[in-house]
Design a protein around this motif. Structure first.
Motif, PDB file in Angstrom:
ATOM      1  N   MET A 136     121.649 -21.882 -68.710  1.00  0.00           N
ATOM      2  CA  MET A 136     121.564 -23.392 -70.276  1.00  0.00           C
ATOM      3  C   MET A 136     121.289 -22.791 -70.758  1.00  0.00           C
ATOM      4  O   MET A 136     121.724 -23.104 -72.159  1.00  0.00           O
ATOM      5  N   VAL A 137     120.108 -21.931 -70.743  1.00  0.00           N
ATOM      6  CA  VAL A 137     119.244 -22.251 -71.837  1.00  0.00           C
ATOM      7  C   VAL A 137     118.177 -21.052 -71.969  1.00  0.00           C
ATOM      8  O   VAL A 137     117.579 -20.754 -71.136  1.00  0.00           O
ATOM      9  N   PHE A 138     118.216 -20.488 -73.304  1.00  0.00           N
ATOM     10  CA  PHE A 138     117.203 -19.519 -73.109  1.00  0.00           C
ATOM     11  C   PHE A 138     116.667 -19.187 -74.315  1.00  0.00           C
ATOM     12  O   PHE A 138     116.407 -20.034 -75.019  1.00  0.00           O
ATOM     13  N   SER A 139     115.099 -18.780 -73.344  1.00  0.00           N
ATOM     14  CA  SER A 139     114.472 -19.060 -74.554  1.00  0.00           C
ATOM     15  C   SER A 139     113.149 -17.843 -74.754  1.00  0.00           C
ATOM     16  O   SER A 139     113.425 -17.560 -73.403  1.00  0.00           O
TER      17      SER A 139
ATOM     18  N   ARG B 198     112.924 -12.598 -72.567  1.00  0.00           N
ATOM     19  CA  ARG B 198     113.866 -13.434 -73.141  1.00  0.00           C
ATOM     20  C   ARG B 198     114.722 -14.236 -71.531  1.00  0.00           C
ATOM     21  O   ARG B 198     114.602 -13.058 -70.678  1.00  0.00           O
ATOM     22  N   CYS B 199     114.243 -15.879 -71.627  1.00  0.00           N
ATOM     23  CA  CYS B 199     114.130 -15.844 -70.461  1.00  0.00           C
ATOM     24  C   CYS B 199     115.384 -17.573 -70.642  1.00  0.00           C
ATOM     25  O   CYS B 199     115.409 -17.919 -70.850  1.00  0.00           O
ATOM     26  N   GLY B 200     116.193 -17.244 -69.287  1.00  0.00           N
ATOM     27  CA  GLY B 200     117.381 -18.139 -68.959  1.00  0.00           C
ATOM     28  C   GLY B 200     116.689 -19.113 -67.981  1.00  0.00           C
ATOM     29  O   GLY B 200     115.874 -18.449 -66.601  1.00  0.00           O
ATOM     30  N   PHE B 201     117.229 -20.227 -68.275  1.00  0.00           N
ATOM     31  CA  PHE B 201     116.604 -21.252 -67.303  1.00  0.00           C
ATOM     32  C   PHE B 201     117.822 -22.429 -67.169  1.00  0.00           C
ATOM     33  O   PHE B 201     118.403 -22.516 -67.993  1.00  0.00           O
ATOM     34  N   LEU B 202     117.966 -23.388 -66.016  1.00  0.00           N
ATOM     35  CA  LEU B 202     119.275 -23.980 -65.969  1.00  0.00           C
ATOM     36  C   LEU B 202     119.257 -25.532 -66.958  1.00  0.00           C
ATOM     37  O   LEU B 202     120.174 -26.203 -66.920  1.00  0.00           O
ATOM     38  N   GLY B 203     117.491 -25.329 -67.220  1.00  0.00           N
ATOM     39  CA  GLY B 203     117.300 -26.984 -69.077  1.00  0.00           C
ATOM     40  C   GLY B 203     116.480 -26.693 -69.218  1.00  0.00           C
ATOM     41  O   GLY B 203     115.999 -25.949 -68.957  1.00  0.00           O
ATOM     42  N   LEU B 204     116.094 -27.901 -69.702  1.00  0.00           N
ATOM     43  CA  LEU B 204     115.184 -27.598 -70.839  1.00  0.00           C
ATOM     44  C   LEU B 204     113.465 -28.210 -69.865  1.00  0.00           C
ATOM     45  O   LEU B 204     112.973 -27.397 -70.419  1.00  0.00           O
ATOM     46  N   LEU B 205     114.166 -29.252 -69.549  1.00  0.00           N
ATOM     47  CA  LEU B 205     112.698 -29.861 -68.256  1.00  0.00           C
ATOM     48  C   LEU B 205     113.073 -27.957 -67.273  1.00  0.00           C
ATOM     49  O   LEU B 205     111.183 -27.741 -67.553  1.00  0.00           O
ATOM     50  N   HIS B 206     113.276 -27.809 -66.874  1.00  0.00           N
ATOM     51  CA  HIS B 206     113.034 -26.301 -65.888  1.00  0.00           C
ATOM     52  C   HIS B 206     112.989 -25.871 -66.550  1.00  0.00           C
ATOM     53  O   HIS B 206     110.972 -24.702 -66.621  1.00  0.00           O
TER      54      HIS B 206
ATOM     55  N   VAL C  41     115.381 -18.649 -62.539  1.00  0.00           N
ATOM     56  CA  VAL C  41     114.990 -18.376 -64.015  1.00  0.00           C
ATOM     57  C   VAL C  41     115.195 -15.964 -63.913  1.00  0.00           C
ATOM     58  O   VAL C  41     115.290 -16.150 -63.150  1.00  0.00           O
ATOM     59  N   SER C  42     116.230 -16.315 -65.130  1.00  0.00           N
ATOM     60  CA  SER C  42     116.492 -14.819 -65.324  1.00  0.00           C
ATOM     61  C   SER C  42     115.018 -14.191 -66.382  1.00  0.00           C
ATOM     62  O   SER C  42     115.193 -15.340 -67.341  1.00  0.00           O
ATOM     63  N   VAL C  43     115.182 -12.759 -66.536  1.00  0.00           N
ATOM     64  CA  VAL C  43     113.901 -12.540 -67.110  1.00  0.00           C
ATOM     65  C   VAL C  43     114.134 -11.378 -67.727  1.00  0.00           C
ATOM     66  O   VAL C  43     114.361 -10.338 -66.976  1.00  0.00           O
ATOM     67  N   THR C  44     114.600 -11.188 -68.983  1.00  0.00           N
ATOM     68  CA  THR C  44     114.809  -9.809 -69.549  1.00  0.00           C
ATOM     69  C   THR C  44     113.324  -9.260 -70.659  1.00  0.00           C
ATOM     70  O   THR C  44     112.955 -10.334 -71.530  1.00  0.00           O
ATOM     71  N   LYS C  45     112.861  -8.349 -70.653  1.00  0.00           N
ATOM     72  CA  LYS C  45     112.419  -7.781 -71.675  1.00  0.00           C
ATOM     73  C   LYS C  45     112.836  -8.281 -73.296  1.00  0.00           C
ATOM     74  O   LYS C  45     113.907  -7.824 -73.629  1.00  0.00           O
ATOM     75  N   GLU C  46     111.861  -8.236 -74.371  1.00  0.00           N
ATOM     76  CA  GLU C  46     112.386  -8.309 -75.722  1.00  0.00           C
ATOM     77  C   GLU C  46     111.127  -8.427 -76.595  1.00  0.00           C
ATOM     78  O   GLU C  46     110.226  -8.357 -76.219  1.00  0.00           O
ATOM     79  N   THR C  47     111.795  -7.810 -77.678  1.00  0.00           N
ATOM     80  CA  THR C  47     110.554  -7.233 -78.567  1.00  0.00           C
ATOM     81  C   THR C  47     110.775  -8.165 -80.321  1.00  0.00           C
ATOM     82  O   THR C  47     111.926  -7.982 -80.666  1.00  0.00           O
ATOM     83  N   SER C  48     109.764  -8.551 -80.801  1.00  0.00           N
ATOM     84  CA  SER C  48     109.890  -9.768 -82.138  1.00  0.00           C
ATOM     85  C   SER C  48     108.973  -9.054 -83.114  1.00  0.00           C
ATOM     86  O   SER C  48     108.008  -8.763 -82.813  1.00  0.00           O
TER      87      SER C  48
END
Ligand code: GTP
Length: 609
Positions: A305-308, A350-358, A335-342
């Motif tokens: 639900m949340v990516f950061s 770039r990680c995907g989480f179930l929510g903000l607390l997660h 947690v989902s994880v993919t590499k990214e470049t900034s």
């Protein structure tokens, strides 16, 4: 053990009402751990859990206890039969409500623990309803009766009026002094039904949890619903079709204790050569590879639900962060994880989480358990954007939203949720205000009784991932109960908001906001940044812009910073110390273009919604 002598139950409670202490006492009472010898709070292990008072990873234990059923009293019984009790722990936060519901699906009953002084609190209500919806037998336990302010009668009345629980059924305990604890296990055995499964049916197991063990590989916690599982069996996942061989099987007593077999109604562990916890999906049904079964109901794949973006605070730490993330995701497959470049922050993830607390918990564990220093970007939800050429893409990173003029965004859809909020009636006003500020649409509003209101809102997910829960709790003195389920994507007027430093957009600070809020959010972001970026040797302009239109601007004037200015005389060691300190401070800076941004600035940005 025939299923008649098995009981599967959970302990559910509001934070701090004594769930872990009570669980420890049960393990001691049944001799599963030795009194005082066991690790304190056996079922509550992670440092972050202790600090935050939440349970993140569910732990589960099997206990044995002799008991004569009251219905058998007086009949000719030579031995006192032994009962097998499975205490199934549940994670304690709304982000994990899916995992809670899966754990409860393996139970027939729950101890609902309420602090005798504090009474029913928000999570008591949420947990009660989760258990109630799972048709569990609920045993109310009023704990901490040793406290001087304890008022068990008031709590009994609350339990009656809120949940229609009979005051006579409530057990009064003190996990601290031991008072009343002797009635707990008999109540579990007498009141909670045995598991309903069928031994003669083909094997069906519910996957409750999984973690990675360095020596054994992936260890799954399972509840056997029908049939039996033996070591050496070939099993398959109903969701992926993958097959595995069972290398080891047993119970948690509380350490892993191989038994070679698990029968109907039992809860235990399985080691089956899964290579990663990603293969072990909570809620999945496992069955014998040779048989076809109807999967157990309720399975949902983990929904991010949340990516950061997560980046090393110091560029050279990339390998350390990579390693830490790998280790941590071994134990948290959600947690989902993919590499990214900034361009601003270098290589990261770039990680995907179930929510903000997660997300917060993941961060904290990275830092505490793996010593990784991370910068995270503003959390975002997965939007769907449509471009002028008709193409549609899901965007998990706002920076990747094309801003080239040939490819205009023509429409946007954002994920939404249906939120259920239960509050004492005096908080109705502030909650309505909060929900409308967060672009909520009221769907239902009624009163459960004279004291409690019930509201249903459709809310954009974006609006709840950024601090909604905390805000809701704070405006309702912690009494609000909040839960949500996914709803459809809604068409929405969202825009990409860029942050520019000295005219250069900082990709890691890009965010997506609703058009009507863009002005305010842009202003707040710019003001926050001004506060957190140190003055440097040149002037810095900080701007927020939508496309080419600047909507907020601040200027940070130039200053020369000399840490040695305060050093009089020639104390070399002191000078060295200060320079060391400055170097240390620098490590926690990120150079974006020519501007040094402290890590805190990124953290502060997370709080703007
Ligand atoms: P989370 O795992 O954080 O959700 O909390 P919890 O519900 O497991 O509560 P925990 O068992 O950690 O207890 C919270 C605090 O209450 C601890 O400091 C316990 O020592 C204390 N406590 C637990 N039971 C009792 C009791 O019966 N009497 C008193 N006075 N204190 C208690």
């Amino acid at each position: 053990y025939p299923t008649e002598r098995i009981r599967n139950f959970s302990i559910i409670a509001h934070i701090d009402h004594g769930k872990s202490t009570l669980a420890d006492r049960l393990l001691e009472l049944t001799g599963t751990i030795k009194r005082g010898k066991g690790q304190p709070q056996y079922l509550d292990k992670l440092q972050v859990e202790r600090e935050r008072g939440i349970t993140v990873k569910a732990q589960t234990a099997t206990m044995f206890h002799p008991h004569v059923l009251s219905s058998n009293h007086g009949t000719n019984q030579n031995d006192t039969p032994s009962f097998l009790l499975n205490l199934i722990d549940t994670p304690g936060h709304v982000d994990f409500s899916y995992e809670v519901s899966r754990s409860l699906a393996a139970c027939q009953g729950a101890l609902l623990v309420v602090d005798a002084a504090q009474g029913v609190q928000a999570q008591t209500v949420a947990n009660f309803y989760l258990a109630f919806e799972s048709n569990l037998t609920i045993i109310p336990v009023i704990n901490k009766i040793d406290q001087p302010t304890a008022d068990p009668d008031r709590v009994k009345a609350q339990l009656k009026s809120l949940f229609d629980l009979d005051p006579k059924d409530a057990l009064l305990t003190s996990a601290k002094t031991g008072q009343g604890l002797e009635y707990l296990i008999p109540a579990v055995i007498e009141r909670i039904p045995s598991p309903p499964g069928c031994c003669d049916m083909p094997l069906r197991m519910l996957l409750l949890d999984a973690y990675y063990d360095e020596y054994k590989g992936v260890i799954c916690h399972v509840a056997v619903v029908d049939g039996a599982l033996h070591k050496g069996d070939k099993i398959a996942s109903a969701s992926t079709g993958q097959t595995y061989e069972v290398f080891d099987v047993g119970i948690m007593h509380p350490e892993l204790t191989p038994t070679g077999v698990l029968f109907t109604g039992q809860v235990g562990f399985v080691v089956s050569g899964m290579r990663s916890t990603k293969e072990a999906r909570v809620g999945d049904t496992l069955h014998h590879a040779k048989s076809t079964v109807i999967p157990l109901p309720g399975f949902k794949p983990a929904k991010h639900m949340v990516f950061s973006g997560l980046y090393p605070a110091d560029g050279s730490d990339f390998d350390a962060l990579n390693h830490a993330i790998e280790r941590l995701t071994c134990n948290d497959a959600s947690v989902s994880v993919t590499k990214e470049t900034s361009t601003a922050l270098g290589i990261g993830f770039r990680c995907g989480f179930l929510g903000l607390l997660h997300m917060d918990v993941f961060h904290q564990r990275l830092e505490q358990e793996y010593g990784a220093r991370v910068i995270s970007t503003i959390p975002t939800v997965p939007y769907i954007f449509e471009y002028s050429d008709g193409s549609k893409v899901q965007v998990q990173n706002p920076a990747t939203l094309a801003s080239n003029p040939g490819k205009r965004v023509t429409a946007c859809w954002e994920p939404s949720v249906i939120a259920t909020i239960i509050i004492p009636s005096e908080y109705v006003g502030p909650v309505i205000t909060l929900c409308s500020e967060r672009r909520g649409e009221q769907l239902e509003y009624s009163f459960i009784d004279s004291q409690r209101a019930f509201m249903k809102y459709r809310l954009p997910l974006r609006e709840i991932v950024v601090d909604f829960y905390n805000e809701l709790k704070s405006i309702t003195s912690g009494y609000a109960t909040f839960d949500y389920e996914d709803d459809e994507y809604q068409k929405s007027d969202m825009v990409k908001l860029d942050i520019l430093l000295n005219g250069q957009p900082v990709d890691a600070m890009a965010t997506v906001v609703h058009n009507l809020k863009a002005q305010r959010v842009g202003r707040e972001l710019v003001e926050k940044l001004k506060k957190f970026i140190d003055r440097q040797m040149f002037e810095i302009t900080i701007q927020a812009a939508i496309g080419s239109k600047v909507i907020a601007r601040e200027t940070l004037s130039a200053m020369r910073k000399n840490v040695l200015a305060k050093c009089y005389g020639g104390d070399v060691t002191r000078k060295k110390k200060l320079l060391e300190k400055q170097k240390e401070g620098k490590k926690r800076m990120k150079r974006v273009g020519s501007v040094d941004i402290p890590q805190e600035a990124f953290h502060e940005l997370l709080k703007v919604s």
